[in-house]
Write an enzyme that holds these catalytic residues in place. Structure first.
Site, PDB file in Angstrom:
ATOM      1  N   HIS A  54      50.984 -31.066  28.914  1.00 17.61           N
ATOM      2  CA  HIS A  54      51.938 -31.368  27.849  1.00 17.61           C
ATOM      3  C   HIS A  54      53.345 -31.063  28.344  1.00 17.61           C
ATOM      4  O   HIS A  54      53.554 -30.157  29.156  1.00 17.61           O
ATOM      5  CB  HIS A  54      51.645 -30.524  26.611  1.00 17.61           C
ATOM      6  CG  HIS A  54      50.379 -30.881  25.933  1.00 17.61           C
ATOM      7  ND1 HIS A  54      50.098 -30.458  24.651  1.00 17.61           N
ATOM      8  CD2 HIS A  54      49.302 -31.611  26.325  1.00 17.61           C
ATOM      9  CE1 HIS A  54      48.908 -30.910  24.281  1.00 17.61           C
ATOM     10  NE2 HIS A  54      48.406 -31.606  25.287  1.00 17.61           N
ATOM     11  N   GLU A  56      56.034 -29.551  27.081  1.00 15.24           N
ATOM     12  CA  GLU A  56      56.580 -28.198  26.965  1.00 15.24           C
ATOM     13  C   GLU A  56      55.870 -27.216  27.882  1.00 15.24           C
ATOM     14  O   GLU A  56      56.494 -26.314  28.440  1.00 15.24           O
ATOM     15  CB  GLU A  56      56.582 -27.710  25.516  1.00 15.24           C
ATOM     16  CG  GLU A  56      55.261 -27.777  24.802  1.00 15.24           C
ATOM     17  CD  GLU A  56      55.018 -29.078  24.057  1.00 15.24           C
ATOM     18  OE1 GLU A  56      55.062 -30.157  24.678  1.00 15.24           O
ATOM     19  OE2 GLU A  56      54.750 -29.014  22.845  1.00 15.24           O
ATOM     20  N   CYS A  82      51.659 -28.146  19.848  1.00 10.78           N
ATOM     21  CA  CYS A  82      50.271 -27.880  19.461  1.00 10.78           C
ATOM     22  C   CYS A  82      49.994 -26.381  19.616  1.00 10.78           C
ATOM     23  O   CYS A  82      50.860 -25.610  20.039  1.00 10.78           O
ATOM     24  CB  CYS A  82      49.323 -28.702  20.342  1.00 10.78           C
ATOM     25  SG  CYS A  82      49.294 -28.132  22.074  1.00 10.78           S
TER      26      CYS A  82
END
Length: 153
Positions: A54, A56, A82
């Site tokens: 992901h 981030e 998430c």
């Protein structure tokens, strides 16, 4: 000169467009420290064949190569993090998190749960939400519409 959250989120949106061009879900993150862009990344889950790649998390992993904790960083993310990414934010001690679009399916920073504001954890970053939310949601909407319609981006 102090730049606005909107200013930095526009950089994140440009990074998200790069993801779209390589058929990745267009989510991006940028790290800012002392009002300077330090690092940016977009989702690479398909390219790396890794569901953990992901945006981030990629940014945090890069920053942690140089510093143990990230108190002095602001992380701008086009989509609400998430649970995995929220946990990474807490453990790496990111100072401020700014996100654009909410994620009603897996958002862990206010939509389903707010991990970042859970007082039971040893770190709660500043949290700012909804910055350029329409633009951040629109890039995802267009991507998935084109996927459903089987059209090229």
């Amino acid at each position: 000169m102090k730049y606005t959250h909107e200013y930095w989120m526009k950089f994140a949106l440009e990074e998200a467009k790069k993801a779209m061009l390589i058929d990745e879900i267009p989510v991006a993150a940028i790290a800012v420290k002392n009002d300077e862009l330090v690092f940016s990344a977009h989702n690479l889950t398909r390219q790396q064949q890794n569901p953990l790649a992901h945006a981030e998390k990629l940014v945090i992993d890069e920053l942690l190569k140089k510093e143990k904790y990230l108190y002095n960083y602001t992380l701008y993310i086009t989509l609400e993090p998430c649970m995995m990414c929220a946990g990474s934010i807490i453990l790496s001690r990111v100072g401020t998190v700014v996100f654009g679009a909410k994620d009603m399916k897996s958002g862990a920073c206010g939509s389903i749960y707010n991990v970042l504001k859970d007082q039971r954890f040893n770190h709660q970053p500043n949290l700012i939400t909804g910055i350029l939310h329409k633009e951040c949601a629109d890039i995802l909407r267009v991507f998935f519409e084109q996927k459903r319609n089987n059209t090229k981006l």
